[in-house]
Design an enzyme around this catalytic site. Structure first.
Site, PDB file in Angstrom:
ATOM      1  N   GLU A 405       0.679  -1.234  -0.083  1.00 51.88           N
ATOM      2  CA  GLU A 405      -0.077  -0.005   0.027  1.00 51.88           C
ATOM      3  C   GLU A 405       0.800   1.248  -0.106  1.00 51.88           C
ATOM      4  O   GLU A 405       0.710   2.026   0.848  1.00 51.88           O
ATOM      5  CB  GLU A 405      -1.123  -0.084   1.335  1.00 51.88           C
ATOM      6  CG  GLU A 405      -2.039  -1.196   1.047  1.00 51.88           C
ATOM      7  CD  GLU A 405      -3.161  -1.047   2.024  1.00 51.88           C
ATOM      8  OE1 GLU A 405      -3.089  -0.123   2.653  1.00 51.88           O
ATOM      9  OE2 GLU A 405      -4.161  -1.823   1.801  1.00 51.88           O
ATOM     10  N   GLU A 494      -5.584  -8.494   0.283  1.00 51.75           N
ATOM     11  CA  GLU A 494      -6.265  -8.403   1.516  1.00 51.75           C
ATOM     12  C   GLU A 494      -7.693  -7.834   1.202  1.00 51.75           C
ATOM     13  O   GLU A 494      -8.253  -7.329   0.511  1.00 51.75           O
ATOM     14  CB  GLU A 494      -5.708  -6.910   2.097  1.00 51.75           C
ATOM     15  CG  GLU A 494      -4.287  -7.166   2.805  1.00 51.75           C
ATOM     16  CD  GLU A 494      -3.862  -5.914   3.450  1.00 51.75           C
ATOM     17  OE1 GLU A 494      -4.694  -4.845   3.981  1.00 51.75           O
ATOM     18  OE2 GLU A 494      -2.513  -5.484   3.658  1.00 51.75           O
TER      19      GLU A 494
HETATM   20  C1  ADA Z   1      -4.234  -1.938   5.180  1.00 42.83           C
HETATM   21  C2  ADA Z   1      -2.970  -2.479   5.413  1.00 42.83           C
HETATM   22  C3  ADA Z   1      -3.019  -3.628   6.491  1.00 42.83           C
HETATM   23  C4  ADA Z   1      -4.185  -3.612   7.689  1.00 42.83           C
HETATM   24  C5  ADA Z   1      -5.507  -3.127   6.911  1.00 42.83           C
HETATM   25  C6  ADA Z   1      -6.284  -2.783   7.939  1.00 42.83           C
HETATM   26  O1  ADA Z   1      -4.874  -2.478   4.087  1.00 42.83           O
HETATM   27  O2  ADA Z   1      -2.235  -3.048   4.172  1.00 42.83           O
HETATM   28  O3  ADA Z   1      -1.716  -3.593   7.188  1.00 42.83           O
HETATM   29  O4  ADA Z   1      -3.792  -3.037   8.826  1.00 42.83           O
HETATM   30  O5  ADA Z   1      -5.098  -2.023   6.240  1.00 42.83           O
HETATM   31  O6  ADA Z   1      -6.936  -3.724   8.854  1.00 42.83           O
HETATM   32  O7  ADA Z   1      -6.865  -1.795   7.886  1.00 42.83           O
END
Ligand code: ADA
Length: 585
Positions: A405, A494
C-alpha cells in the site's frame, strides 16, 4: 553413488537471558558501554524476543537499548572463520565483541553476519555487546514518528527478535548456493551456482561433490575439480537432471537436498546442505502457472505476533498455525509486511504453501515527503536484496511483493518501484514481482508489475455496513482493472472486516462475528465469478497487536482467529469456502 557424510557447521547459540539497559539519552556510545559494561546495575531480558512485553517498563519504549552477555568459544575453532550471525534485530544494530566494533546493520527483518575470529578468545570467555535502536523516522523502512504514530498498522516491537549465534565455517567453504529448477517431461532440470571461498593465504586444489539427495538416495551427482588462488572466490555452474522427479506442489510438497561437499588433499572439508523443490512458476495468459497448471491462491495475509513473544513466533506456535491453516483448506499466504523468520518459511516449504514474500517496505505514503528519496531507495534496494538472497531457494516462494500500500498515485512511486524491481530481477530473475495496491483505478504503476495484487475494504472503511453495495463496487472495480491489464492475473491480497470475538448481531452488523463471516462470503463469491482472479487472501489469519488510536481496540480485530488462536464464527465459513475451491482452476 554413496551419500557424502554430513558435518554440521558448529554453532554457539546465544539464546538466553542477556543483560539489558535502555539508553533514552543515547549516552552509551560516548560512555563506551561496549567496553566494560557495569552489568550489575543492568536488567536482564530474554533474546530472541522483543523487549516490549517482557516488562511493562519497556512496552512503549522507542529508542536505544543495550544487550550484553558472555559466551565461550571452543578451542578448536581457532583455525576457522567465525561469523556472528543475527537473523533479525529491529531496527538498527551495532555489534561489539570483546570491546571491538564488528559493524552495524539497518532493517528489522533480514539477517546479517560479521566476521569475528580476529577478536575472539578461543577456549575462553568472550563478551558480546549489541546496541539496538528502534527509532522510527520518516525515512526508515518502514517509516513512522512514534510508537503510536507508525505509518503502518502493526505494533512496532524492538530488540533482538530472531536467533543470534556464532557459526564456525572452514577457511575454504561453500559460501552461497543458488538453485533454479525446470521441468522437462517427467524430469527435473536443476541448475546450480555454487560459490566457493578460499580464505587461505595459499592456493588450494581439490574437488567439489554436488549431490541431489532424495531421502536416503543420491539421485544425481557431479564431481568438479577445483583450484582456487589465495583469498579468492569462484562460482561453479552445473546442470543436473533428476529423472522421474517428484515435483513440489501444495498437494505433494516434495523436498530434495542439494549437498555440496569439499575435499582437499584427501581431507574432507566443508559440507553444506540446501533444501529445494523441483517446480516451475510462470505467468502466462493472465494465469499463475505452477508446474504448468493454473493455480488459485486461497489463504491469508498473516503477521508475526503473539502475546509476550511479540514478533518471535516460537516453533510450537508455528506448528499450531500451520495445522490450523491446513485444517481450513488454505494453500497460500503473504508475509505481510516483512520477510518472516526462517522457521516460518521452512514450514511453508514442507507443508506446500504458496508464499508471496514481502519486503518491509510498508507505509511509503502520507507522511513520507518524497518516495524517490535516495536514502529510502537505497534502504529499499538493500532490504529487497537481503530478503531474496536469504529465500531464493525456497520452493514455497512464488513471487516477491516489493511494497504494501504505497501511495501509488504519486508519480515518484514509479521511480522507487523501478529501482526495487531492478534489484529483485538482478538478484533473482526467475520470480514474478508485484506490490499490494490500495489505489486500484487511480494506481499509476500497475503496468510495472507481473501480477496485480489489490487490497479491498468496501463494506468496511467505505460502504460501511453495506455488503450489497460493497459487492457491486468490488465487482465493477475488479472488472475495470482487468479491462486495463487483461494479461495480468489479479490476486486480492487483503479483504477483511473487524470482529470482536463474542460480539454477535442479527442481522449482521460491523464488529460482530456474523458480519465478518458475511463479508468474507460475499467477497469470495465475487472472486469465484471472475476467471481472471487468481486468489484471495483474507486479512487477517489472527488478530494482532497495534499502536493506540481511536480506530483500533488495542488489536486489529480482522483475524478469523483471536490473537491466542481461538476461532471466530468465520472459521467454519472459510473452511467450507476453501474446501469447495480447488487449487487448480
Ligand atoms: C491496510 C494494510 C494492513 C491492515 C489493513 C487494515 O490494508 O495493508 O496492514 O492493517 O489496512 O486492517 O486496515
Amino acid at each position: 553413488m554413496k551419500i557424502e557424510p554430513r558435518f554440521e557447521r558448529e554453532k554457539v547459540d546465544l539464546s538466553g537471558f542477556w543483560h539489558f539497559k535502555v539508553d533514552p539519552e543515547k549516552k552509551g556510545e560516548e560512555e563506551q558501554w561496549f567496553e566494560h559494561p557495569s552489568v550489575q546495575r543492568w536488567d536482564k531480558i530474554y533474546a530472541p524476543a522483543p523487549w516490549n512485553e517482557q516488562d511493562s517498563e519497556y512496552t512503549w519504549y522507542m529508542g536505544t537499548a543495550w544487550y550484553t552477555r558472555e559466551f565461550s568459544i571452543p578451542e578448536d575453532w581457532a583455525d576457522k572463520i567465525v561469523l556472528a550471525v543475527f537473523e533479525g534485530v529491529n531496527y538498527e544494530a551495532k555489534v561489539w565483541i570483546n570491546g571491538v566494533s564488528l559493524g552495524e546493520h539497518e532493517g528489522g527483518f533480514t539477517p546479517f553476519a560479521f566476521r569475528a575470529e580476529k577478536v575472539l578468545k578461543f577456549g575462553d570467555s568472550n563478551r558480546i555487546v549489541v546496541m539496538v535502536d528502534n527509532t522510527l523516522t520518516k525515512k526508515t523502512v518502514p517509516p513512522g514518528e512514534g510508537m503510536n504514530e507508525t505509518y503502518f498498522d502493526f505494533f512496532h516491537y524492538g530488540g533482538i527478535h530472531r536467533e543470534v549465534y556464532l557459526l564456525s565455517v572452514p577457511k575454504v567453504h561453500v559460501k552461497d548456493v543458488t538453485i533454479r529448477t525446470d521441468i522437462k517431461g517427467k524430469d527435473g532440470l536443476i541448475d546450480v551456482d555454487i560459490e566457493v571461498l578460499n580464505d587461505l593465504e595459499e592456493e588450494c586444489a581439490g574437488k567439489l561433490t554436488i549431490q541431489v539427495i532424495d531421502g536416503k538416495e543420491v539421485v544425481a551427482e557431479e564431481i568438479v575439480d577445483l583450484s582456487l588462488a589465495p583469498k579468492t572466490r569462484k562460482t561453479v555452474d552445473k546442470k543436473l537432471t533428476v529423472s522421474n522427479a517428484r515435483f513440489w506442489s501444495p498437494e505433494s510438497p516434495h523436498l530434495y537436498t542439494l549437498r555440496t561437499s569439499l575435499a582437499f588433499g584427501g581431507n574432507r572439508g566443508d559440507v553444506k546442505d540446501t533444501r529445494f523443490g523441483v517446480r516451475t512458476v510462470k505467468i502466462e495468459n493472465g494465469k499463475i502457472l505452477l508446474n504448468g497448471r493454473p493455480v488459485f491462491l486461497k489463504g491469508f495475509a498473516r503477521h508475526e505476533d503473539f502475546p509476550v513473544l511479540g514478533k518471535t513466533l516460537h516453533g510450537a506456535i508455528l506448528r499450531k498455525d500451520y495445522g490450523l491453516m491446513k485444517e481450513i483448506g488454505s494453500n497460500s499466504f503473504r508475509t505481510s509486511h516483512y520477510p518472516y523468520s526462517k522457521s516460518h518459511l521452512d514450514l511453508a516449504d514442507e507443508n506446500g504453501f504458496l508464499v508471496i514474500l514481502e519486503t518491509p517496505a510498508v507505509g511509503l505514503r502520507r507522511g513520507v515527503e518524497r518516495l524517490d528519496d535516495p536514502e529510502i531507495i537505497k534502504r529499499v534496494r538493500r532490504m529487497t536484496r537481503e530478503m531474496i538472497l536469504r529465500d531464493k531457494n525456497r520452493p514455497s516462494v512464488i513471487m516477491y511483493s516489493l511494497f504494501n500500500e504505497p501511495d501509488s498515485t504519486r508519480e515518484e512511486f514509479r521511480t522507487i518501484l523501478k529501482e526495487a524491481k531492478e534489484e529483485a530481477r538482478k538478484t533473482d530473475p526467475t520470480r514474478p514481482v508485484t506490490f499490494a495496491s490500495s489505489k486500484h483505478l487511480d494506481d499509476k504503476a500497475l503496468d510495472l508489475v507481473d501480477v496485480l495484487c489489490h487490497n479491498f475494504y468496501y463494506g468496511w472503511y467505505s460502504y460501511s455496513g453495506d455488503l450489497q453495495e460493497a459487492e457491486k463496487v468490488l465487482s465493477e472495480t475488479l472488472d475495470e482493472i482487468h479491462k486495463r491489464h487483461p494479461e495480468k492475473p489479479i490476486i486480492i491480497t487483503e479483504f477483511g472486516a473487524g470482529a470482536i470475538a463474542g460480539v454477535h448481531k442479527h442481522p449482521p452488523e460491523m464488529w460482530s462475528e456474523e458480519y465478518q463471516a458475511e463479508f468474507i462470503k460475499t467477497y469470495w463469491k465475487v472472486f469465484l465469478s471472475k476467471d481472471y482472479v487468481a486468489g484471495g487472501h483474507i486479512w487477517n489469519f489472527a488478530d494482532f497487536r497495534v499502536g493506540q488510536s481511536t480506530r483500533r481496540t488495542t488489536e486489529n480485530r480482522k483475524g478469523i482467529f483471536t490473537r491466542t488462536r481461538d476461532p471466530k464464527l468465520s472459521v467454519g465459513v472459510v473452511k467450507k469456502l476453501f474446501k469447495n475451491t480447488p487449487t487448480y482452476r
